[in-house]
Structures are given as structure tokens and as C-alpha cells.
Design a protein around this motif. Sequence first.
Motif, PDB file in Angstrom:
ATOM      1  N   ALA A  82      -4.045  -7.486  -4.187  1.00 55.22           N
ATOM      2  CA  ALA A  82      -5.425  -7.815  -4.555  1.00 55.22           C
ATOM      3  C   ALA A  82      -6.269  -8.124  -3.332  1.00 55.22           C
ATOM      4  N   HIS A  83      -5.633  -8.628  -2.272  1.00 50.49           N
ATOM      5  CA  HIS A  83      -6.377  -9.006  -1.068  1.00 50.49           C
ATOM      6  C   HIS A  83      -6.617  -7.810  -0.142  1.00 50.49           C
ATOM      7  N   LEU A  84      -5.838  -6.747  -0.286  1.00 47.87           N
ATOM      8  CA  LEU A  84      -5.908  -5.610   0.635  1.00 47.87           C
ATOM      9  C   LEU A  84      -7.312  -5.017   0.773  1.00 47.87           C
ATOM     10  N   PRO A  85      -8.080  -4.805  -0.302  1.00 47.69           N
ATOM     11  CA  PRO A  85      -9.419  -4.208  -0.114  1.00 47.69           C
ATOM     12  C   PRO A  85     -10.368  -5.069   0.710  1.00 47.69           C
ATOM     13  N   ARG A  86     -10.094  -6.362   0.847  1.00 48.01           N
ATOM     14  CA  ARG A  86     -10.994  -7.242   1.585  1.00 48.01           C
ATOM     15  C   ARG A  86     -10.661  -7.334   3.072  1.00 48.01           C
ATOM     16  N   VAL A  87      -9.544  -6.708   3.492  1.00 46.57           N
ATOM     17  CA  VAL A  87      -9.124  -6.799   4.892  1.00 46.57           C
ATOM     18  C   VAL A  87      -9.998  -5.883   5.750  1.00 46.57           C
ATOM     19  N   GLU A  88     -10.592  -6.449   6.802  1.00 44.03           N
ATOM     20  CA  GLU A  88     -11.434  -5.681   7.721  1.00 44.03           C
ATOM     21  C   GLU A  88     -10.695  -5.421   9.026  1.00 44.03           C
ATOM     22  N   VAL A  89     -11.142  -4.352   9.700  1.00 44.76           N
ATOM     23  CA  VAL A  89     -10.526  -3.966  10.972  1.00 44.76           C
ATOM     24  C   VAL A  89     -11.604  -3.969  12.043  1.00 44.76           C
ATOM     25  N   PRO A  90     -11.439  -4.721  13.117  1.00 48.15           N
ATOM     26  CA  PRO A  90     -12.411  -4.675  14.218  1.00 48.15           C
ATOM     27  C   PRO A  90     -12.508  -3.262  14.804  1.00 48.15           C
ATOM     28  N   ASP A 121       0.850  -1.202   0.000  1.00 54.12           N
ATOM     29  CA  ASP A 121       0.000   0.000   0.000  1.00 54.12           C
ATOM     30  C   ASP A 121       0.879   1.244   0.000  1.00 54.12           C
ATOM     31  N   PRO A 122       1.568   1.547  -1.114  1.00 45.94           N
ATOM     32  CA  PRO A 122       2.508   2.679  -1.108  1.00 45.94           C
ATOM     33  C   PRO A 122       1.828   4.030  -0.951  1.00 45.94           C
ATOM     34  N   ALA A 123       0.712   4.238  -1.627  1.00 44.04           N
ATOM     35  CA  ALA A 123       0.048   5.540  -1.533  1.00 44.04           C
ATOM     36  C   ALA A 123      -0.582   5.742  -0.165  1.00 44.04           C
ATOM     37  N   GLY A 124      -1.158   4.703   0.418  1.00 48.19           N
ATOM     38  CA  GLY A 124      -1.799   4.847   1.717  1.00 48.19           C
ATOM     39  C   GLY A 124      -0.814   5.076   2.842  1.00 48.19           C
ATOM     40  N   LEU A 125       0.371   4.457   2.770  1.00 50.79           N
ATOM     41  CA  LEU A 125       1.375   4.602   3.823  1.00 50.79           C
ATOM     42  C   LEU A 125       2.297   5.790   3.591  1.00 50.79           C
ATOM     43  N   GLY A 126       2.249   6.394   2.427  1.00 51.79           N
ATOM     44  CA  GLY A 126       2.992   7.625   2.165  1.00 51.79           C
ATOM     45  C   GLY A 126       4.440   7.415   1.804  1.00 51.79           C
ATOM     46  N   GLY A 127       5.127   6.496   2.476  1.00 51.42           N
ATOM     47  CA  GLY A 127       6.537   6.278   2.201  1.00 51.42           C
ATOM     48  C   GLY A 127       7.296   6.005   3.474  1.00 51.42           C
ATOM     49  N   MET A 128       8.607   6.225   3.432  1.00 55.28           N
ATOM     50  CA  MET A 128       9.445   5.952   4.599  1.00 55.28           C
ATOM     51  C   MET A 128      10.641   6.884   4.621  1.00 55.28           C
ATOM     52  N   VAL A 129      11.184   7.063   5.814  1.00 57.43           N
ATOM     53  CA  VAL A 129      12.440   7.791   6.023  1.00 57.43           C
ATOM     54  C   VAL A 129      13.504   6.760   6.379  1.00 57.43           C
ATOM     55  N   ILE A 130      14.589   6.757   5.634  1.00 58.96           N
ATOM     56  CA  ILE A 130      15.707   5.845   5.894  1.00 58.96           C
ATOM     57  C   ILE A 130      16.890   6.700   6.339  1.00 58.96           C
ATOM     58  N   ARG A 131      17.204   6.625   7.615  1.00 62.78           N
ATOM     59  CA  ARG A 131      18.332   7.397   8.134  1.00 62.78           C
ATOM     60  C   ARG A 131      19.565   6.509   8.159  1.00 62.78           C
ATOM     61  N   ALA A 132      20.476   6.762   7.242  1.00 61.38           N
ATOM     62  CA  ALA A 132      21.699   5.965   7.138  1.00 61.38           C
ATOM     63  C   ALA A 132      22.631   6.656   6.162  1.00 61.38           C
ATOM     64  N   ARG A 133      23.915   6.524   6.417  1.00 62.16           N
ATOM     65  CA  ARG A 133      24.898   7.025   5.472  1.00 62.16           C
ATOM     66  C   ARG A 133      24.979   6.068   4.279  1.00 62.16           C
ATOM     67  N   PRO A 134      25.431   6.559   3.119  1.00 58.86           N
ATOM     68  CA  PRO A 134      25.568   5.657   1.967  1.00 58.86           C
ATOM     69  C   PRO A 134      26.494   4.488   2.291  1.00 58.86           C
ATOM     70  N   ALA A 157       6.739 -12.452  -0.002  1.00 61.92           N
ATOM     71  CA  ALA A 157       5.365 -12.897  -0.217  1.00 61.92           C
ATOM     72  C   ALA A 157       4.941 -12.569  -1.643  1.00 61.92           C
ATOM     73  N   ASP A 158       3.820 -13.130  -2.031  1.00 63.96           N
ATOM     74  CA  ASP A 158       3.259 -12.849  -3.352  1.00 63.96           C
ATOM     75  C   ASP A 158       2.632 -11.461  -3.302  1.00 63.96           C
ATOM     76  N   MET A 159       3.372 -10.464  -3.767  1.00 64.75           N
ATOM     77  CA  MET A 159       2.919  -9.080  -3.639  1.00 64.75           C
ATOM     78  C   MET A 159       1.654  -8.821  -4.445  1.00 64.75           C
ATOM     79  N   ASP A 160       1.555  -9.405  -5.610  1.00 64.81           N
ATOM     80  CA  ASP A 160       0.348  -9.193  -6.415  1.00 64.81           C
ATOM     81  C   ASP A 160      -0.876  -9.738  -5.688  1.00 64.81           C
ATOM     82  N   ALA A 161      -0.741 -10.911  -5.082  1.00 68.20           N
ATOM     83  CA  ALA A 161      -1.870 -11.479  -4.345  1.00 68.20           C
ATOM     84  C   ALA A 161      -2.189 -10.626  -3.117  1.00 68.20           C
ATOM     85  N   ALA A 162      -1.148 -10.102  -2.432  1.00 66.68           N
ATOM     86  CA  ALA A 162      -1.378  -9.271  -1.255  1.00 66.68           C
ATOM     87  C   ALA A 162      -2.087  -7.972  -1.633  1.00 66.68           C
TER      88      ALA A 162
END
Length: 558
Positions: free
Chosen positions: A170-178, A21-34, A163-168
Motif C-alpha cells: 500500500a505504501h509503494l505508490p507513495r515512494v519518491e525517487v530523487p 512489486d512482483p509485476a514491476g520486478l518481473g521475477g527472479m532466477v534461482i540457480r541451485a540444485r533441488p 515485514a508487513d507486506m500489505d502495508a508495504a
Amino acid sequence: MTTAPPDWIRAQRALAALAVDPAGLGGMVIRARPGPVRQRLEDGLELLPLPLRRVHPGLDDIQLFGGLDVAASLAGGGLVRQPGLAKHAAALVMPMAERVPPGLAARLARVLDGNSGHCLVLLDEGADPDETAPQVLTDRLAFHLDLSEIRATHALLRQPAPADMDAARAHLPRVEVPDEHLAQLAHLAARFGIHGLRAPLLTLRCARALAALDLRDRVTSEHLREAAEMVLPSRATQIPQAPDENDSPDPPRQQESEAQGDGAAMQDIPDELLVEAIAAILPPDLLTRLDRGGSARGGGQGFGAGGKRKGNRRGRPLPSRPGRPDGRARIDVVATLHAAAPWQPLRRAATPGTRHLIIHPGDLRLRRTEEHSDRLVILAVDSSGSAALARMAEAKGAVELMLAQAYAKRDLVALVTFRDTRAEVPLPPTRSLVQAKRRIAALPGGGGTPLAAGLRAAHDLALQGLRNGQSPCLALLTDGRGNIALDGSPGRAAAAADARDMARLWRDLGLPAIVIDTANRPGAEGAVLAGWLDARYLALPRADARRISAAADAALSG
């Protein structure tokens, strides 16, 4: 057998969740030297379902939002428009994220808030703890990964099969949250001093992505715990206090819900276990950062009065220089024509039949200005004691003279007076001579000398001026003999201690100041006060308004 540390395992899980879910999570900050550790994690960005676009902290508006390509249009003889990075969803990778200027950070935040499918990966290479990526961006990114303690041998260990990213996905819209998880996340964020709903919402999205990776239809408590450990620690502003033993605990909640697909019952993790799990991975320097107050890089140093920096108004023109239009710089048409004119015979000879002016991209000249921030002169006047009337008359005259000069120099002037047990600001920052005369026409005098209160009022005005993009400076008229402490109690020892503390607050800002000793017989107090402020010292016991104004202007302008 060597195993990878928990931080590296957590980084791999965060990368997998971002790939779901790249758009929903926005991204990440990686703090490290090259190095090999960061490169190993960067290689994993290929899992994202978006094209990778590496951008620079000097990214301009045309490259980001698109627009008219002036150079190509002039070279081709017709309008040429170029699309911007914001037009099509992509994963923007920003090296040297600690150098992103505030303007670009605001525009990138606008792109992320536009729900256009973008995600942002900030590569924070700051060497100092205060050198960090802009908060306006990091708040919008779910994951903050610090890889500085990860060794290259750990990064090169065999990773588990992805993991199978394509399957994950496709499955994301069906995940429910209590429903009970929503309140639990909000309460958890409040325990760690995290304000707002962005962090709980990002945690919830992370939990859904982790559930999708496991092809589960409901978010389990284990997914919630793992998501909270990845999202919340970097945002914590306080260490949760242990619950009071006298408080009666809430009755235990046993929520049984069938997880679709496996028939197993799920039970909520108690809040205290979640708190302990997150507290265990809080940044080790959290308390140190809180003591520093989250000061930005560079602090307040270097803001000299009228300093040459990006100000809040236009500056004087400078000679034009070659460059490429970026959507912000203006083209100097006359200078561009001057640069192109000598080459016209050769260019027309190379293109027979051409009669119009031929301009190449190298001919373009951009306008430049030298911007000065507005100077704010804070005039703090001791209006106590038997000579108050004389000093107030001098101060009123000095303010009027400085205001008259402000029309030419575009300075602002503020007046602080302190007497009896408190300090007042009868004249807020202004350039209006009429308003100044009205405010200072009938200022009272007499009473004790609350020097510390006057310094604190001047310090507060300076902070307000810095927030408004101004360059504050202080002209302090006093004999330096304070006898009223900050709490209003009399006593020279306590008053001197409070004045020293307030003076050091001003000195820590790195702003210019001048102490004008108005005592009839100047003693050591004024010079000592100037030392506390790191200010210039002038003994002018019989100074008139014109001498005060001239001395203050010369000292503060230097």
C-alpha cells in the motif's frame, strides 16, 4: 552464534522486494540444485500476492494462451474452450529452466512485456556453467540468485520477522525517487558494461520496493546501494577500471534533502563507493565467462550438413502418432478417423440413439515431419598462381553443377576466391543459377596465395549461415601452399601460422569440410591443411568440374 552468509541474506531481501512489486520486478532466477536450500527459498514464494502456478518447459501454446480444447470438444460433442495461464495474473514457477526451448522463452517474454501482472521464477538446475536459462527471459527478471555455495545449515537459521507486506504494498505508490539517482544508476550500469535501460530501471524499482518495506517516503542512498548490489552484478560484462589519477575529479556533490517522516538529511553515496560495493560481489567466474564469449550450451557442435533438426522450412512427412493438440501440431484427420473407426459399433451400443461418429481423445493422431536444415556449401577456390585460369574454369563448372543440384536438394552455394593479398566473396549464398553465372563470369586470377584470408572469409560465411538456421560445409580447392599472411605481408612461415589459426576456428565449429588438392604434384601441404581443418582430403590434380562436384557432394553428405 552462527550467522547467515551475505548471499543468503541478500536472497531473502530480494524475495521480500519481489513480494512487494512482483509485476514491476518481473521475477527472479534461482540457480541451485533441488535440495533444502532451494526448497527454503521456494517456501518464501508464498509471500507473493499472486497465485503460484508451477509450469513445465514443455508448456504448449494452448496451456499458455488458451484456446479450443479439441479432445474435450470431441468427447463432449460441443466446443469447449480452456483459458490459458496468461489470462489471469500469476507467479509462474519454472523448474529445469535451462531446458526452456527458444520458442517458449519468446512467448513467455511476450507475456512479461504485456504488463498483465505476471511474474516468473526460473529454477535453473544446470550442472554445467554454460547450461543456463534463456537470456531473453533472464534479462527481464530483476534478481539472479546463485545458491550453490549456501549450506543447508545456513538456510535453516531463524529468519527475521517478515515485514508487513500489505502495508508495504500500500505504501509503494507513495515512494519518491530523487532525480539525481536516475543519472547515477545509468552511469553505474555503464561502468560495468551493462547496455540498455532495463537494468537501471529494474534497480530503481527494487530500490522503491526496499523503501516501501521500510515504510519510507523517499528512496535513500542505502536503498539504492542495496538494490544495485542485488540487480547489477549478474549483468556485468566488464570489471570497472579505476579512475585516472590525472583526471580532475568533479566537485563533491552534497545534496541535502529532507526524508519525509524522520527529518534526517540524506547524502548521496559517491560513485566509487557504489562501484566498489558491486565489484566486491561480482561472480567469481566473470572473467572466465567473458573469455568464453558467453557461448550457448552445446556451442557449434553437432550441426552436420543437412542435419535432422528444427530447420527453417518444412520437412518430409512421417507416420502420425497419438498425442494431444498443443496449438502447434496439426491433427491428421484421416489417421484419426482410421483409429476411431473400429470402435464405432461398441461406442454406439453404449450410447443408444447416437448416429454421428464418436471420437475419443485417445483417437487423435498428430502429424509429424522430419525437418532438415538448409545446407550451405561454401566453395573456397585458390585463384592464384600460373594455373589460376584452369582452376577458375573448373570452379565455375563445379558451381554451376552444384547449383543445378540445389533445385532438387534445396541447397545453397557460395563462392569464395582468394588471390594476391585478400579474399573476396563474388557469389553470396544463393540458389539462383542465373545470378551465379553473372557473378563468376569474369573472375580474375594470379598473384600470391592468401590462404588464411580465404579461410577467414569462409568462416565468416559459416557463422552467418548458422545464424540463419543453415548447415554450412566447406569445399576448399587449393594446393595448400599459402605465402601471404593475414596482414598482407609475404612469407611462408607467417602465412602457414595464420592459416593454421584460421583452420582451427573452422574446426571449433564442428562443421564438415573437404580439402581438394589441385596441385599438379600433390605434396604434404594439402594433407596438413586437412588435418588442421579436421576435414577429408582428396588429391585431384587434374579434376574436372563434374569430378569436383561429385567428390564434394559425396564427402560433405557423408
